[in-house]
Design a protein around this motif. Structure first.
Motif, PDB file in Angstrom:
ATOM      1  N   LEU A  62       0.826  -1.582   0.195  1.00  0.00           N
ATOM      2  CA  LEU A  62       0.031  -0.001   0.060  1.00  0.00           C
ATOM      3  C   LEU A  62       0.660   1.360  -0.481  1.00  0.00           C
TER       4      LEU A  62
ATOM      5  N   THR B  32      -4.185   3.438  -2.294  1.00  0.00           N
ATOM      6  CA  THR B  32      -4.831   3.226  -0.547  1.00  0.00           C
ATOM      7  C   THR B  32      -3.786   3.121   0.366  1.00  0.00           C
TER       8      THR B  32
ATOM      9  N   PRO C 235      -4.792  -4.872  -3.819  1.00  0.00           N
ATOM     10  CA  PRO C 235      -5.945  -5.685  -3.794  1.00  0.00           C
ATOM     11  C   PRO C 235      -6.240  -5.363  -4.941  1.00  0.00           C
ATOM     12  N   ASP C 236      -7.576  -6.137  -4.897  1.00  0.00           N
ATOM     13  CA  ASP C 236      -8.928  -5.765  -6.342  1.00  0.00           C
ATOM     14  C   ASP C 236      -9.798  -4.535  -5.199  1.00  0.00           C
ATOM     15  N   THR C 237      -9.003  -3.227  -5.998  1.00  0.00           N
ATOM     16  CA  THR C 237      -9.836  -2.462  -5.351  1.00  0.00           C
ATOM     17  C   THR C 237     -11.490  -1.741  -5.874  1.00  0.00           C
TER      18      THR C 237
ATOM     19  N   ARG D 286     -14.098  -3.210  -6.052  1.00  0.00           N
ATOM     20  CA  ARG D 286     -14.868  -3.705  -5.659  1.00  0.00           C
ATOM     21  C   ARG D 286     -15.599  -2.059  -5.202  1.00  0.00           C
ATOM     22  N   LEU D 287     -14.543  -1.993  -4.019  1.00  0.00           N
ATOM     23  CA  LEU D 287     -14.790  -0.502  -3.265  1.00  0.00           C
ATOM     24  C   LEU D 287     -15.184   0.342  -3.055  1.00  0.00           C
TER      25      LEU D 287
END
Lengths: 379, 340
Positions: free
Chosen positions: A161, A178, A249-251, A253-254
């Motif tokens: 991150l 992020t 991370p798969d962002t 879907r956030l």
């Protein structure tokens, strides 16, 4: 090695290269600046093993007034050498390297003798010989960087991150950062990049330093990527950075697609209100401000308090407000960073609930730039 | 709560908002960390897990994480390590900790956050308000140093679970070479598991693969001293010095060992058994067993003379009255000439 050069031109390049040099390195020679003189010009190199910057002063550059007497190379203590050069009396300076790496720097009546190091001991720069390259406007790249690096984490315990996730696919560039409390995503449509595909994580620190080098005289930046390195070529500067390893991370879907409360502000008006409220929140141990939206009454209020100092309450000026009543708390610093990244524009803020992340998008371009902020639970 | 109970409750989905992991057994601490980490899948881990070291990070940063809702997934997991503010320790650090913020958080923890404090101490400073509040409001996980019977039970359980076999003599040597420290035993077991092709751990394997610690060497040194074997004692002492061991440290451990022998001798003469000695002296049963075997061979006067001689050395070393290195050799020569 012996040459004479314009001090002001040399300092300009030195400042760029010194961005990569740190005193906190495990390899002692990396605290030095490498100078390499060929018949084509003078190359300055600095590195901290994560970032490496190489800049060339061309022999034909009229501003440089470069006169080459004898080619060669040397590594000089960067900080000390930099201070000497900046304090020399005349605009022209001469550097001579003698036996045993003894280096003389003269300018007008001033003459310094310093000990250099063997340039052959300096680590080789990474080889980035990728055939494919992505060319971006320097202004746009700088903007993408400034809009995303605000959200990178500065916690080394979450190494992934600390970088910006850069993806190029189907002529679309996406940059995401992020720190798990906020997210910034910028998208960009590219031209003539049909077969180009990248999926890399570039350290936020590297991009911050790169942005400082992208001055107004640089129009385009070429980007080349290999397995663990990225190379940005901007004019006469080559900027190398290591890439972060791991899977980001798969962002996607956030990012919420629906909302229950929507409000539109003038970015700088909201920013000013948040800044006023955070005067008190910063004085308190928990840095939190509270927003209350009452669409039925068309009222939006910001609150902040510090048990030691007092509290603040301000009715917010907005363009429009709709949806359900909402009472939400968050870290004002995240909101300030987000609003500053939008510049002078209207911003749409969309909320789903008091305990779900909310989004901020510029009103006129809500597809390509989005900021996400996680609320804080207060008691 | 024991570690095994924690593992069961987390597997069942019975997760509390605040935990205090109290104790110094590294092996158990690692098991606790693994159990908590299993609450998050790989994708969530990058986003929803953070660890804060209180000697470096401000408590406020951990509380910010604690009060933030999870970005995605069901929960955030926050580890707080080295929380010295719960103990009597007061290291000089350039950071200030928001203890009031922690007190407020404990009163209203966020249900979507699992907030875990790891206090690697035997006990908290009970005078501090925050320590009292934490022990009352957090779920306390016991990871105290295992001793005695617990070590043997856990060791056998661990070996059998992995499908290996070990005889009593090999087990005793392993415990001895690991100074009865369970975390050290587990670390040494990993080497033995690799070496035991037929799943059988032998005494030879233990002797070859588990190197003796300073305490083990001191144990041999005690033996040489009591047998008045001057040459062997001085040779071993010089070996220890070559291994960069400090004379004060060697003397201190010798002194502790002789104190234990004296205690065991006196209490055994009063009719106490190995079990009750373990209870009273709070020492690994294996060390008590070895001490009992030793003291049978030696007189009270020899043990007393050795103890007093080493105590005098300790004083002389610490007050700089003589050459630290030579003091032990002089003691040995003097002690060897005492008539038993």
């Amino acid at each position: 090695m012996k040459f004479t050069i314009s001090r002001s031109r040399f300092i300009k390049t030195l400042n760029d290269v010194q961005r990569a040099i740190s005193n906190k390195v495990t390899i002692p020679i990396l605290t030095g600046l490498k100078l390499e003189l060929t018949h084509n010009g003078l190359t300055l190199t600095g590195s901290d093993a994560d970032i490496s910057i190489e800049a060339i002063i061309d022999v034909n550059d009229p501003d440089a007034q470069l006169v080459i007497a004898e080619t060669g190379n040397i590594v000089l203590p960067a900080r000390f050498f930099g201070e000497i050069v900046k304090k020399l009396p005349n605009n022209l300076m001469t550097i001579i390297v003698e036996e045993g790496f003894q280096t003389t720097i003269t300018s007008g009546p001033a003459s310094f003798n310093i000990n250099g190091l063997d340039a052959n001991s300096y680590p080789r720069l990474p080889e980035v010989n990728a055939a494919q390259k992505l060319t971006l406007s320097a202004d746009i790249l700088k903007q993408v960087i400034s809009q995303t690096v605000i959200a990178v984490s500065n916690q080394e315990s979450r190494p992934i991150l600390t970088g910006v996730h850069l993806k190029v696919n189907d002529q679309l560039l996406s940059a995401v950062a992020t720190d798990s409390h906020r997210l910034s995503q910028r998208k960009l449509t590219l031209e003539n990049t049909q077969n180009l595909e990248y999926d890399v994580i570039i350290p936020g620190k590297s991009l911050t330093e790169l942005a400082k080098i992208l001055t107004e005289d640089i129009e385009e930046v070429d980007l080349r990527i290999t397995e663990n390195q990225v190379l940005f070529t901007a004019g006469t500067i080559q900027f190398y950075s290591r890439l972060l390893e791991g899977t980001y991370p798969d962002t996607d879907r956030l990012i919420p697609t629906e909302s229950t409360t929507q409000v539109e502000f003038e970015s700088n008006v909201l920013l000013a209100s948040i800044e006023r409220a955070s005067l008190l929140s910063h004085a308190s141990q928990n840095n939190v401000v509270r927003l209350v939206f009452e669409p039925a009454d068309q009222v939006a209020t910001i609150y902040s308090n510090s048990p030691e100092l007092g509290n603040v309450e301000e009715a917010l000026k907005f363009e429009n407000l709709s949806g359900e009543r909402l009472d939400i708390s968050f870290n004002p610093d995240y909101m300030k960073d987000a609003l500053r990244s939008f510049g002078q524009t209207n911003v749409k803020v969309a909320f789903t609930s008091a305990l779900r992340p909310f989004t901020l998008v510029p009103s006129e371009d809500d597809d390509n730039f989005i900021q996400l902020i996680t609320p804080v639970r207060t008691f | 709560m024991k570690v095994s109970e924690l593992q069961k409750s987390l597997k069942k989905g019975d997760v509390q908002p605040v935990y205090l992991v109290l104790g110094q057994e590294d092996y158990l601490i690692q098991q606790v960390k693994t159990a908590f980490m299993a609450l998050l899948d790989d994708a969530e881990r990058a986003m929803n897990f953070a660890s804060y070291d209180m000697t470096v990070d401000p408590l406020g940063a951990a509380l910010d994480d604690g009060t933030s809702v999870p970005f995605f997934g069901d929960r955030r997991l926050v580890f707080v390590t080295q929380p010295f503010f719960l103990t009597s320790e007061t290291p000089k650090l350039p950071i200030t900790h928001d203890i009031a913020g922690l007190e407020a958080y404990l009163a209203h923890p966020l249900p979507t956050t699992v907030f875990v404090l790891f206090a690697k101490v035997a006990k908290l400073d009970g005078r501090k308000k925050i320590s009292k509040q934490l022990q009352k409001q957090a779920t306390v996980i016991d990871v105290q140093k295992l001793n005695g019977r617990d070590v043997d039970q856990q060791l056998m359980h661990l070996i059998q679970t992995k499908g290996y076999d070990i005889d009593a003599a090999s087990r005793e040597l392993l415990v001895q070479r690991s100074d009865g420290d369970f975390s050290a035993i587990v670390a040494n077991l990993q080497k033995l598991f690799l070496a035991a092709d037929d799943k059988k751990i032998t005494k030879t394997m233990v002797a070859d693969l588990v190197s003796p610690t300073l305490e083990n060497n001191i144990f041999d040194l005690v033996d040489y001293v009591l047998h008045k074997n001057t040459q062997a004692a001085i040779m071993l002492y010089r070996d220890l010095l070559l291994n960069k061991e400090e004379p004060i440290k060697i003397n201190s451990i010798l002194l502790n060992q002789f104190r234990l022998l004296l205690q065991v001798k006196i209490l055994a003469q009063k009719g106490m058994t190995q079990g009750s000695l373990t209870e009273i002296l709070k020492i690994h049963p294996y060390r008590i067993k070895l001490a009992l075997q030793s003291v049978r061979q030696f007189s009270m006067s020899d043990l007393t003379a050795a103890f007093l001689g080493l105590q005098e050395n300790d004083y002389k070393m610490k007050s700089g009255q003589a050459d630290k290195v030579l003091l032990f050799e002089l003691f040995m020569l003097k002690f060897a000439n005492i008539r038993s």
